[in-house]
Design a protein around this motif. Structure first.
Motif: not given
Length: 236
Positions: A63-77
């Motif tokens: 769950a932590i990895a999924g949330a981190a990937a989602r937030i980083l994806g939003l920040l970068i893309l």
């Protein structure tokens, strides 16, 4: 602002605003960050849904990895998407000052959403979801040109006073189309996630993949509508 210039005054009808936003979705270079955002939103959401902790338990690594990937994806893309949609002269993926300034804007948007959950409540009923979505729309829509300008404007768009003008050209239109198109999609997305978590939907993968596509369509349409607000301020 030095970008998004046009010699002709923009048409001011509701239909013209939407048409302008839809036209920006075919802007050159948009496909790559759009596809990447679709993949991030879809699969991070699936990972989160499949790894949600039971009541009273702490989130696990999945769950932590999924949330981190989602937030980083939003920040970068979000940055290349907004720059391309806005017609910015900034290189879409260049990690310049505006890139990091825009990341702060994205964090601000997420923080506002979190604050609204604390104030309004985390109801999983349709009425509660609709109330939170409405409040988020009303709070963020007036900031739309500035949030886009953080990523797109030249020079740096840190000062919101540059963007909070010519509201008659964009704010009524943005609110109208956000409420008509993005608002119901956001409610449907939330209800699907809740149903998947509760196990009320048997076909997890088809519905989860559809939900990812719905999440992406909601986001890219919202970005396009916001970008037109920015472009109208720039031309105004």
């Amino acid at each position: 602002m030095t970008d998004s210039k046009s010699g002709a005054a923009p048409r001011r009808g509701l239909g013209a605003y939407l048409a302008e936003a839809i036209a920006r979705l075919s802007a050159p270079g948009l496909a790559l960050p759009a596809v990447l955002m679709l993949l991030v939103l879809t699969f991070s959401n699936i990972v989160i849904l499949q790894n949600l902790p039971a009541d009273g338990e702490q989130p696990g690594p999945g769950a932590i990895a999924g949330a981190a990937a989602r937030i980083l994806g939003l920040l970068i893309l979000s940055v290349p998407l907004l720059r391309i949609l806005a017609g910015s002269p900034r290189s879409p993926f260049r990690p310049d000052g505006a890139f990091f300034l825009s990341a702060l804007g994205t964090i601000l948007s997420l923080a506002i959403g979190t604050a609204l959950i604390l104030v309004i409540g985390d109801s999983q009923e349709a009425a509660g979801i609709a109330l939170r979505t409405l409040a988020t729309t009303l709070l963020l829509s007036p900031l739309a040109p500035w949030l886009v300008g953080l990523a797109a404007a030249v020079p740096l768009g840190w000062d919101p006073r540059r963007f909070m003008r010519e509201v008659r050209l964009w704010l009524p239109h943005l609110l109208f189309w956000s409420m008509l198109l993005v608002f119901p999609a956001a409610i449907l997305h939330a209800l699907i996630d809740i149903a998947l978590v509760k196990g009320e939907i048997d076909s997890f993968w088809p519905v989860a993949l559809f939900d990812g596509l719905l999440s992406f369509v909601m986001l890219i349409l919202s970005y396009a509508l916001h970008a037109i607000a920015y472009r109208r301020v720039a031309r105004g």
